[in-house]
Write an enzyme that holds these catalytic residues in place. Structure first.
Site, short mmCIF file in Angstrom:
data_model
loop_
_atom_site.label_atom_id
_atom_site.label_comp_id
_atom_site.label_asym_id
_atom_site.label_seq_id
_atom_site.Cartn_x
_atom_site.Cartn_y
_atom_site.Cartn_z
N ASP A 1 2.49 -16.07 30.53
CA ASP A 1 3.78 -15.41 30.30
C ASP A 1 4.72 -15.53 31.49
O ASP A 1 5.89 -15.87 31.34
CB ASP A 1 3.59 -13.92 29.96
CG ASP A 1 2.51 -13.71 28.92
OD1 ASP A 1 2.24 -14.67 28.16
OD2 ASP A 1 1.92 -12.62 28.88
N SER A 2 4.20 -15.22 32.67
CA SER A 2 5.08 -15.28 33.84
C SER A 2 5.44 -16.73 34.16
O SER A 2 6.54 -17.01 34.64
CB SER A 2 4.45 -14.59 35.05
OG SER A 2 3.24 -15.20 35.41
N SER B 1 2.03 -14.77 38.14
CA SER B 1 0.66 -14.27 38.28
C SER B 1 -0.36 -15.37 38.04
O SER B 1 -1.53 -15.21 38.33
CB SER B 1 0.43 -13.16 37.27
OG SER B 1 0.44 -13.72 35.97
N GLU C 1 -1.78 -8.95 4.21
CA GLU C 1 -1.71 -9.34 5.63
C GLU C 1 -3.08 -9.48 6.30
O GLU C 1 -3.18 -10.00 7.39
CB GLU C 1 -0.85 -8.34 6.41
CG GLU C 1 -1.44 -6.95 6.64
CD GLU C 1 -1.25 -5.98 5.46
OE1 GLU C 1 -1.14 -6.44 4.32
OE2 GLU C 1 -1.26 -4.76 5.69
N GLY D 1 -0.67 -16.40 34.99
CA GLY D 1 -0.82 -16.29 33.54
C GLY D 1 0.29 -17.06 32.83
O GLY D 1 1.27 -17.49 33.46
N CYS E 1 0.82 -1.22 0.00
CA CYS E 1 0.00 0.00 0.00
C CYS E 1 0.86 1.27 0.00
O CYS E 1 1.52 1.55 -0.98
CB CYS E 1 -0.97 -0.05 1.18
SG CYS E 1 -2.32 1.12 0.98
N HIS F 1 -3.83 -5.49 0.48
CA HIS F 1 -3.21 -5.84 1.76
C HIS F 1 -3.15 -7.36 1.93
O HIS F 1 -4.14 -7.96 2.34
CB HIS F 1 -3.99 -5.21 2.92
CG HIS F 1 -3.77 -3.74 3.03
ND1 HIS F 1 -2.83 -3.20 3.86
CD2 HIS F 1 -4.35 -2.71 2.37
CE1 HIS F 1 -2.84 -1.89 3.73
NE2 HIS F 1 -3.75 -1.56 2.83
#
Ligand code: XMP
Length: 509
Positions: free
Chosen positions: A226-227, A222, A170, A224, A81, A168
């Protein structure tokens, strides 16, 4: 070494989607600012470069420009674009200025069979979203495809591997987007499909070992993903020199702490539980303002954390920062790029002087899940929906009391269980209940009730930045509503939140 794609971000809303698409092809990529100079780019040793779109126009007073020398270093380039318009303008094409955006689907008509279009059928649907339009290509460029409405949809430099696309690739609306990007990355740029997040354990632990050396680290878990994943990785690297904590704020999901501990222990992380719920409730007493709640929780958390950290003599803090938190958001109009502060740790006091260990900072959430799985973390923990640092406090409108938290935990537990039973949980980005402590009238058996309302929220999203409400089938909604009202004392109404982000947010406070 991995193949590497660099994405030059010109400020498009969907730059991260380009990155996601590339990563899904198992190719490593990084997003960098559009004005990164050529020396820095060369240092990064990319195999090819993709230019993103932009809200800017090449006719703006100060349009965002890239280092033109990039076009002469023999690297394959794909401009999307705005990126394509910039390239075409440099090669002396005629780009028509326009105030009206062409927005929506357009069929692709191929002029030529080029390997960037391999496997893509004529008349496949592409997605357009642009103001300015390339109307005539410069003499060094050739058109490879046009849109059904006649505009130039794809071009190539006649002697170089430089391409530009007006559509686009994506976005999911471009039906062949993934094939197109794959053609560019593999057929043109000759990248290898060798980025496997699940195989990163050895590299990551070696990096962590090198960074921490003989030092000590702490981490706050936590519950979660990620931790948990980052703590397990660090524990693998430095063993007992990692000390982990779980601060039980009393504001977590039902049985949260009990559920996560056994799995973590098995994987070498043995977190100390700091039971602080009394303290949190005491400090939250009488507080109704959402920002005040957040501040109190953040401050209390840090106080407790700092106390523990001081006892351990730690030099490093493990943090589950992900790639979307690290990417600089390019601000086209503003003077400088802003790095988003990470929700969970924005407030760590400087006096703590801890260096950060962030083993996940080059990964997207789903890659962290893949890595977590190969580390042996249980599916239940890995596939969990994101949960905000301030916990249930920001899902209870008004004052947070122990009794209200209990009601919300019960409702949330039922909601989650039913979504899992109905095989909907994994399709939803985030689902939770919100307690609205305003009483309304109901009837149960022969009795009149006067109780609170639970709002149920479920959203689909890729990174939490934007979200659309999930279309949970009516019969499942019915089941959820009945079971919550029948089983949770204090609730006599369930409503379903159908707002998107923006303009709404995912959480209610
Ligand atoms: P909003 O409500 O801003 O949420 O649309 C976007 C995503 O961020 C999560 N969230 C937080 N996460 N600490 C966190 O760790 C916070 O203070 C916080 N506030 C919102 C939210 O759950 C959603 O996934």
């Amino acid at each position: 070494m991995y193949s590497k794609v660099l994405i030059l971000d010109f400020g498009s809303q969907v730059t991260k989607l380009i990155a996601r698409n590339v990563r899904e092809l198992n190719v490593y990529c990084e997003i960098i600012s559009y004005d990164t100079n050529i020396d820095k780019i060369k240092q990064l040793k990319p195999d090819c470069i993709i230019f993103s779109g932009s809200p800017a126009s090449i006719y703006d007073k100060k349009p965002p420009l890239f280092d033109k020398k990039l076009l002469d270093i023999n690297l394959p380039i794909l401009g999307i674009c705005y990126g394509a318009q910039l390239i075409s303008k440099i090669y002396k094409s005629n780009v028509k200025k326009s105030k009206i955006r062409e927005f929506g689907p357009a069929k692709l008509i191929k002029n030529k069979n080029h390997k960037i279009l391999l496997g893509i059928k004529n008349n496949s649907v592409s997605w357009m979203s642009h103001g300015d339009t390339i109307v005539k290509l410069g003499k060094n460029l050739e058109g490879l495809a046009k849109s059904e409405f006649g505009s130039i949809a794809l071009f190539k430099h006649k002697n170089k591997n430089i391409f530009g696309t007006q559509f686009h690739p994506e976005v999911v609306h471009t039906s062949f987007g993934k094939d197109f990007l794959s053609n560019f990355i593999f057929n043109i740029a000759k990248c290898k499909s060798n980025w496997r997040p699940g195989k990163l354990i050895k590299n990551k632990t070696a990096e962590i070992k090198k960074q921490i050396g003989n030092g000590r680290a702490i981490s706050a878990i936590s519950g979660g993903v990620d931790s948990s994943v980052s703590s397990v990785l660090v524990a693998k690297a430095i063993g007992s020199k990692l000390k982990s904590f779980i601060v039980d704020t009393g504001l977590m999901r039902k049985n949260e702490v009990k559920l996560i501990i056994p799995n973590l222990k098995k994987l070498g992380v043995n977190p100390k539980i700091i039971n602080a719920s009394k303290l949190f409730f005491k400090r939250l007493k009488g507080i109704t303002n959402p920002e005040k709640k957040r501040k109190i929780i953040g401050k209390t958390f840090i106080e407790l954390f700092e106390k523990e950290a001081n006892k351990t003599n730690a030099d490093f803090l493990v943090q589950g920062t992900l790639y979307p938190d690290v990417i600089e958001s390019v601000s086209i109009s503003g003077p400088s790029a802003v790095i988003k502060s990470h929700h969970n740790v924005g407030g760590l006091p400087k006096r703590m002087k801890l260096s950060l260990v962030e083993p996940l900072r080059d990964l997207f959430k789903d890659e962290v899940r893949v890595l977590g799985k190969s580390l042996g973390i249980e599916k239940d923990l890995i596939g969990r929906h994101p949960f905000p640092g301030p916990g249930l406090a920001i899902r209870i409108l008004g004052e947070v009391t122990e009794e209200r938290v209990k009601i919300l935990q019960e409702a949330d537990d039922i909601y989650t269980r039913l979504l899992k039973e109905k095989k909907l949980y994994d399709q939803i980005w985030q689902a939770f209940c919100v307690l609205i402590p305003i009483k309304t009238v109901g009837v149960m058996g022969d009795e009149r009730t006067y109780e609170n309302t639970i709002a149920i929220r479920a959203v689909n999203s890729t990174d939490g930045m934007t979200a659309s409400w999930s279309r949970i089938p009516y019969d499942v909604l019915d089941l959820i509503s009945s079971e919550i009202i029948n089983s949770v004392k204090g609730i006599n109404k369930v409503v379903f939140d159908i707002s998107n982000k923006p303009p709404s947010t995912i959480e209610w406070e």
